[in-house]
Design a protein around this motif. Sequence first.
Motif, PDB file in Angstrom:
ATOM      1  N   GLY A   1       0.929  -1.469  -0.170  1.00 17.38           N
ATOM      2  CA  GLY A   1      -0.081   0.092   0.136  1.00 17.38           C
ATOM      3  C   GLY A   1       0.962   1.400   0.025  1.00 17.38           C
ATOM      4  N   LEU A   2       2.054   1.081   0.781  1.00 22.52           N
ATOM      5  CA  LEU A   2       2.735   2.242   0.980  1.00 22.52           C
ATOM      6  C   LEU A   2       3.644   2.452  -0.548  1.00 22.52           C
ATOM      7  N   SER A   3       3.829   1.457  -0.998  1.00 23.09           N
ATOM      8  CA  SER A   3       4.753   1.409  -2.108  1.00 23.09           C
ATOM      9  C   SER A   3       3.898   2.197  -3.336  1.00 23.09           C
ATOM     10  N   VAL A   4       2.370   1.574  -3.646  1.00 25.17           N
ATOM     11  CA  VAL A   4       1.860   2.225  -4.800  1.00 25.17           C
ATOM     12  C   VAL A   4       1.488   3.693  -4.604  1.00 25.17           C
ATOM     13  N   ILE A   5       1.329   4.072  -3.265  1.00 23.03           N
ATOM     14  CA  ILE A   5       1.071   5.509  -3.054  1.00 23.03           C
ATOM     15  C   ILE A   5       2.352   6.579  -3.581  1.00 23.03           C
ATOM     16  N   ALA A   6       3.579   5.689  -3.218  1.00 23.35           N
ATOM     17  CA  ALA A   6       4.740   6.491  -3.636  1.00 23.35           C
ATOM     18  C   ALA A   6       4.845   6.504  -4.813  1.00 23.35           C
ATOM     19  N   MET A   7       4.507   5.566  -5.786  1.00 21.05           N
ATOM     20  CA  MET A   7       4.767   5.386  -7.249  1.00 21.05           C
ATOM     21  C   MET A   7       3.937   6.540  -8.015  1.00 21.05           C
ATOM     22  N   ILE A   8       2.662   6.800  -7.127  1.00 21.01           N
ATOM     23  CA  ILE A   8       1.949   7.866  -8.069  1.00 21.01           C
ATOM     24  C   ILE A   8       2.908   9.128  -7.936  1.00 21.01           C
ATOM     25  N   PHE A   9       3.452   9.620  -7.146  1.00 23.85           N
ATOM     26  CA  PHE A   9       4.277  10.824  -7.196  1.00 23.85           C
ATOM     27  C   PHE A   9       5.591  10.378  -7.989  1.00 23.85           C
ATOM     28  N   THR A  10       6.413   9.193  -7.815  1.00 25.20           N
ATOM     29  CA  THR A  10       7.213   9.188  -8.606  1.00 25.20           C
ATOM     30  C   THR A  10       6.961   9.145 -10.134  1.00 25.20           C
ATOM     31  N   GLY A  11       5.846   8.409 -10.454  1.00 22.29           N
ATOM     32  CA  GLY A  11       5.335   8.626 -11.912  1.00 22.29           C
ATOM     33  C   GLY A  11       5.044   9.921 -12.478  1.00 22.29           C
ATOM     34  N   LEU A  12       4.391  10.804 -11.505  1.00 24.81           N
ATOM     35  CA  LEU A  12       4.180  11.944 -11.854  1.00 24.81           C
ATOM     36  C   LEU A  12       5.183  12.958 -12.090  1.00 24.81           C
ATOM     37  N   SER A  13       6.396  12.897 -11.271  1.00 25.19           N
ATOM     38  CA  SER A  13       7.480  13.629 -11.228  1.00 25.19           C
ATOM     39  C   SER A  13       8.032  13.472 -12.576  1.00 25.19           C
ATOM     40  N   SER A  14       8.500  12.195 -12.788  1.00 28.09           N
ATOM     41  CA  SER A  14       9.223  11.674 -14.073  1.00 28.09           C
ATOM     42  C   SER A  14       8.426  11.907 -15.058  1.00 28.09           C
ATOM     43  N   VAL A  15       7.119  11.577 -15.292  1.00 31.35           N
ATOM     44  CA  VAL A  15       6.281  11.914 -16.653  1.00 31.35           C
ATOM     45  C   VAL A  15       6.435  13.060 -16.955  1.00 31.35           C
ATOM     46  N   LEU A  16       6.359  14.230 -15.999  1.00 26.28           N
ATOM     47  CA  LEU A  16       6.445  15.733 -16.499  1.00 26.28           C
ATOM     48  C   LEU A  16       7.810  15.910 -16.937  1.00 26.28           C
ATOM     49  N   SER A  17       8.858  15.218 -16.424  1.00 29.92           N
ATOM     50  CA  SER A  17      10.130  15.491 -16.819  1.00 29.92           C
ATOM     51  C   SER A  17      10.187  15.054 -18.619  1.00 29.92           C
ATOM     52  N   TYR A  18       9.782  13.901 -18.598  1.00 33.16           N
ATOM     53  CA  TYR A  18       9.809  13.177 -20.020  1.00 33.16           C
ATOM     54  C   TYR A  18       8.912  14.073 -20.991  1.00 33.16           C
ATOM     55  N   ILE A  19       7.789  14.409 -20.494  1.00 30.99           N
ATOM     56  CA  ILE A  19       6.800  15.195 -21.467  1.00 30.99           C
ATOM     57  C   ILE A  19       7.504  16.471 -22.128  1.00 30.99           C
ATOM     58  N   LYS A  20       8.565  16.958 -21.293  1.00 31.57           N
ATOM     59  CA  LYS A  20       9.007  18.202 -21.619  1.00 31.57           C
ATOM     60  C   LYS A  20      10.106  17.976 -22.727  1.00 31.57           C
ATOM     61  N   VAL A  21      10.780  16.879 -22.576  1.00 28.88           N
ATOM     62  CA  VAL A  21      11.645  16.349 -23.511  1.00 28.88           C
ATOM     63  C   VAL A  21      11.171  15.545 -24.850  1.00 28.88           C
ATOM     64  N   LYS A  22       9.768  15.400 -24.810  1.00 25.91           N
ATOM     65  CA  LYS A  22       8.864  14.663 -25.643  1.00 25.91           C
ATOM     66  C   LYS A  22       9.306  13.224 -26.224  1.00 25.91           C
ATOM     67  N   THR A  23       9.676  12.502 -25.040  1.00 21.01           N
ATOM     68  CA  THR A  23       9.912  11.158 -25.141  1.00 21.01           C
ATOM     69  C   THR A  23       8.846  10.237 -24.711  1.00 21.01           C
ATOM     70  N   VAL A  24       7.300  10.757 -24.507  1.00 18.64           N
ATOM     71  CA  VAL A  24       6.487   9.975 -24.124  1.00 18.64           C
ATOM     72  C   VAL A  24       5.483   9.795 -25.284  1.00 18.64           C
ATOM     73  N   ASP A  25       5.208   8.392 -25.657  1.00 18.87           N
ATOM     74  CA  ASP A  25       4.290   8.050 -26.601  1.00 18.87           C
ATOM     75  C   ASP A  25       2.752   7.761 -25.977  1.00 18.87           C
ATOM     76  N   TYR A  26       1.938   8.821 -25.869  1.00 19.31           N
ATOM     77  CA  TYR A  26       0.761   8.905 -25.150  1.00 19.31           C
ATOM     78  C   TYR A  26      -0.070   7.893 -25.715  1.00 19.31           C
ATOM     79  N   ARG A  27      -0.229   7.488 -26.815  1.00 19.23           N
ATOM     80  CA  ARG A  27      -1.228   6.647 -27.477  1.00 19.23           C
ATOM     81  C   ARG A  27      -1.026   5.259 -27.044  1.00 19.23           C
ATOM     82  N   SER A  28       0.232   4.860 -26.815  1.00 12.72           N
ATOM     83  CA  SER A  28       1.011   3.387 -26.147  1.00 12.72           C
ATOM     84  C   SER A  28       0.702   3.599 -24.840  1.00 12.72           C
TER      85      SER A  28
END
Length: 267
Positions: A46-73
Amino acid sequence: MEYGLLALIGLLSGIVGALIGLGGGVILVPSLLAFFPELSPQRVVGLSVIAMIFTGLSSVLSYIKVKTVDYRSGFIFFAGSAPGTVLGAFVNKSLELPAFNLYFGILLVVLSALLLLRGRLQPVGWFVRRGQKRSFTDPQGKTYTYGYPVWFALLLTFGIGFASGLFGIGGGSILVPAMILLFLFPPHVAVGTSMLMVFLSAIVNSITHISLGNVPWLYAAAAVPGAYAGAKIGASLNKRLNSDVLVTILRIVLLILGIRSIFEGIW
């Protein structure tokens, strides 16, 4: 002291998770089991999955900036993983500590082998030829062609989601090698897209574990800021570093932790 240790574990899991696209749970879960024996497997997950929300959000925002996210996939992978995470979370309820240690240890050993083989196996073009093709051109001008059959991606990510809900891992540790070897994703796009799936799946996963009463909120409050900051660092390093050395270290650590967990589950 223990809250400082939680913050440090969160930071390390965020760095590693965002750098290689793992989500961080493969670091967070065994560390919590080792250093906080008062937490049941269900509360650790339960703790791990809560932490993963913030890990995922933080990193996704960074990857969006450099355009390395395939949104459809990313959304297709999420559609497959979401029901799997819910099923895995409910199966998690029935696991006692020895069984959890045994199965989680086996998973860590398998993940270690996947990381070991990732750089040695030849990519398979069969899935690309039978799926919708996509292309990506990196900053150096190299163009990659990749793709996959949607039905296979949904089946694969359902299984990944089940493991995520059951063990509290992000799923990227399985998905990233599959994306690179089977679907021929460029590595940086694989990591960025994986983190989008990790973020979205973690939201569904967290709702399920919260409803089951599996989240130790005081522990989570200490680990989450470290995980968020670590993900920022890991995403930044991903753009600058060759991660081969870290992958080598990580697979050795996962192998050691996996063997340790298996022994604890058996004895």
